[in-house]
Design a protein around this motif. Structure first.
Motif, short mmCIF file in Angstrom:
data_model
loop_
_atom_site.label_atom_id
_atom_site.label_comp_id
_atom_site.label_asym_id
_atom_site.label_seq_id
_atom_site.Cartn_x
_atom_site.Cartn_y
_atom_site.Cartn_z
N ALA A 324 0.83 -1.21 0.00
CA ALA A 324 0.00 0.00 0.00
C ALA A 324 0.86 1.26 0.00
O ALA A 324 0.60 2.20 -0.75
CB ALA A 324 -0.92 -0.02 1.22
N LYS A 325 1.91 1.27 0.83
CA LYS A 325 2.79 2.44 0.88
C LYS A 325 3.58 2.64 -0.42
O LYS A 325 3.91 3.76 -0.79
CB LYS A 325 3.75 2.32 2.07
CG LYS A 325 3.07 2.59 3.40
CD LYS A 325 4.03 2.41 4.58
CE LYS A 325 3.32 2.75 5.88
NZ LYS A 325 4.15 2.47 7.08
N VAL A 345 -6.35 -3.53 12.22
CA VAL A 345 -5.05 -3.06 11.71
C VAL A 345 -4.93 -3.32 10.22
O VAL A 345 -4.48 -2.44 9.46
CB VAL A 345 -3.90 -3.76 12.48
CG1 VAL A 345 -2.55 -3.29 11.94
CG2 VAL A 345 -3.99 -3.49 13.97
N SER A 346 -5.35 -4.50 9.76
CA SER A 346 -5.26 -4.80 8.33
C SER A 346 -6.23 -3.93 7.52
O SER A 346 -5.87 -3.45 6.43
CB SER A 346 -5.51 -6.29 8.07
OG SER A 346 -6.73 -6.71 8.65
N TRP A 347 -7.43 -3.71 8.05
CA TRP A 347 -8.36 -2.82 7.37
C TRP A 347 -7.79 -1.39 7.28
O TRP A 347 -7.87 -0.74 6.24
CB TRP A 347 -9.70 -2.78 8.10
CG TRP A 347 -10.64 -3.91 7.73
CD1 TRP A 347 -10.94 -5.00 8.48
CD2 TRP A 347 -11.38 -4.04 6.53
NE1 TRP A 347 -11.82 -5.82 7.83
CE2 TRP A 347 -12.12 -5.26 6.62
CE3 TRP A 347 -11.50 -3.28 5.37
CZ2 TRP A 347 -12.98 -5.70 5.62
CZ3 TRP A 347 -12.35 -3.72 4.36
CH2 TRP A 347 -13.07 -4.91 4.47
N ASN A 348 -7.23 -0.91 8.38
CA ASN A 348 -6.65 0.44 8.39
C ASN A 348 -5.50 0.58 7.40
O ASN A 348 -5.36 1.61 6.73
CB ASN A 348 -6.15 0.80 9.79
CG ASN A 348 -7.28 1.13 10.74
OD1 ASN A 348 -8.42 1.33 10.31
ND2 ASN A 348 -6.99 1.19 12.02
N ALA A 349 -4.66 -0.48 7.29
CA ALA A 349 -3.54 -0.43 6.36
C ALA A 349 -4.03 -0.28 4.93
O ALA A 349 -3.48 0.51 4.13
CB ALA A 349 -2.69 -1.70 6.51
N ARG A 356 -3.81 7.50 0.83
CA ARG A 356 -2.51 8.09 0.52
C ARG A 356 -2.35 8.37 -0.97
O ARG A 356 -1.67 9.32 -1.38
CB ARG A 356 -1.39 7.17 1.00
CG ARG A 356 0.00 7.77 0.89
CD ARG A 356 1.06 6.79 1.39
NE ARG A 356 0.96 6.55 2.83
CZ ARG A 356 0.55 5.41 3.37
NH1 ARG A 356 0.20 4.39 2.61
NH2 ARG A 356 0.45 5.28 4.68
N HIS A 357 -2.96 7.55 -1.80
CA HIS A 357 -2.80 7.69 -3.24
C HIS A 357 -4.03 8.29 -3.92
O HIS A 357 -4.25 8.13 -5.12
CB HIS A 357 -2.45 6.32 -3.85
CG HIS A 357 -1.12 5.79 -3.38
ND1 HIS A 357 0.08 6.23 -3.89
CD2 HIS A 357 -0.82 4.91 -2.40
CE1 HIS A 357 1.08 5.60 -3.27
NE2 HIS A 357 0.55 4.82 -2.36
#
Length: 361
Positions: A324-325, A345-349, A356-357
């Motif tokens: 994702a990053k 945590v996985s959903w937030n990532a 971000r994009h």
């Protein structure tokens, strides 16, 4: 209690003492063997007789130590240790109460110290300290039990307070004590105390003998933000293993130093040290920080080959976050779909990657 009630039912046993502490309590009618029921060691024939009458494993809410009186002191120690592993505080308290009633705390330092250690492991520090203060003599074992308990439960400052008291009593720590103290220093950010401990363990030659101590030293410096010293210590260790390298990488990761983590990984491979799931987590975090997609893909291939993604949710989420990053959102989504468990945590990532994009929708 259990002993006075049930042993009277054994036809082969004769009551002797009538409360006289100097006389044996019981005697076997056939063999003439004697038994002091309040002693720690008892003959095997008693255990056999109780088993035959199905009394040995009887439960009794008033006394949690029925079988310990007939199996001896070793069984008591084993039971106390088992309570520590199970974190069974209520049972420990019942054992403690029975021991106080029988005045065993002051008579047997080993059993008292085992009880102290178990209380500390369970986080019951009021009781642990109470027993500690009742000990006729403090030893490195009793002090270490207390220090270890505080460290395990995240009370670094309290562990260091114990260390100061221990020094005031003139008791020298051993390698196990130093290991706990280094962890406490890392928690409390007590760099100066950590440095003094390093000087002492080097003077005693303990680093060459104890690999765990070396890893704890690396971890302490890393957590205190002294990353150059952490790296220096690692390179002086005779055979730094995966855990030692991970400790250094954890320090770099804590401070967002992705390039340094990747350099560590390179040196680690050159040394022939095998990475584990924890190592891969730090590498993937580093790849996300510096945008190093190629190494991230290599790690993805390796962890899939080893089947680690199905076993480690943290590793899977970190892989998702790396993609994702780096802007590879289709791969991030693919990893997300394959996770055995999806948590917040996985959903937030995944959500943060889209945000971000510029993919708000």
């Amino acid at each position: 209690d259990f002993i006075s009630i049930h042993l009277q039912t054994l036809k082969s046993i004769k009551v002797l003492s009538q409360g006289n502490p100097k006389a044996p309590d019981l005697k076997h009618k056939k063999t003439g063997k004697l038994l002091w029921i309040h002693g720690f060691q008892t003959p095997p024939w008693v255990k056999i007789e109780l088993k035959e009458l199905n009394l040995l494993d009887s439960t009794n809410t008033h006394n949690v130590l029925p079988k310990l009186h007939v199996q001896g002191r070793i069984d008591l120690l084993n039971l106390i240790k088992a309570c520590g592993k199970e974190k069974n505080t209520s049972k420990v308290r019942k054992i403690h109460a029975d021991m106080v009633q029988r005045k065993w705390i002051s008579k047997d330092v080993y059993i008292a110290t085992a009880l102290l250690s178990t209380y500390a492991k369970c986080g019951a520090f009021n009781e642990a300290r109470e027993i500690f203060d009742q000990l006729p003599v403090h030893s490195v074992v009793s002090w270490t039990s207390l220090i270890s308990g505080y460290t395990q439960h995240g009370f670094g400052e309290k562990a260091l307070d114990c260390f100061r008291e221990m020094q005031d009593e003139g008791i020298c720590p051993d390698a196990i004590t130093y290991n706990c103290l280094l962890k406490a220093c890392g928690m409390a950010g007590a760099l100066e105390i950590g440095e003094s401990i390093e000087n002492e363990v080097r003077k005693q030659g303990l680093l060459e003998k104890n690999g765990i101590l070396g890893t704890s030293l690396v971890d302490m410096y890393a957590k205190c933000g002294s990353l150059e010293k952490a790296c220096k210590v690692l390179k002086t260790l005779p055979n730094p293993g995966t855990v030692s390298w991970n400790a250094l990488m954890a320090g770099y990761s804590q401070h967002g130093l992705g390039e340094e983590i990747l350099q560590c990984f390179k040196e680690m491979k050159e040394e022939g040290v095998t990475p584990d799931a924890v190592t891969y987590v730090f590498i993937l975090k580093a790849c996300g920080i510096v945008g190093c997609l190629d190494i991230g893909k290599d790690i993805d291939t390796e962890v899939r080959k080893q089947g680690l993604l199905q076993k480690d949710i943290v590793l899977g989420t970190t892989l998702l976050d790396m993609y994702a990053k780096c802007g590879v959102l289709d791969k991030a989504r693919e990893v997300f779909e394959r996770l055995p468990v999806r948590d917040v945590v996985s959903w937030n990532a995944l959500i943060c990657g889209y945000d971000r994009h510029g993919l708000g929708e």
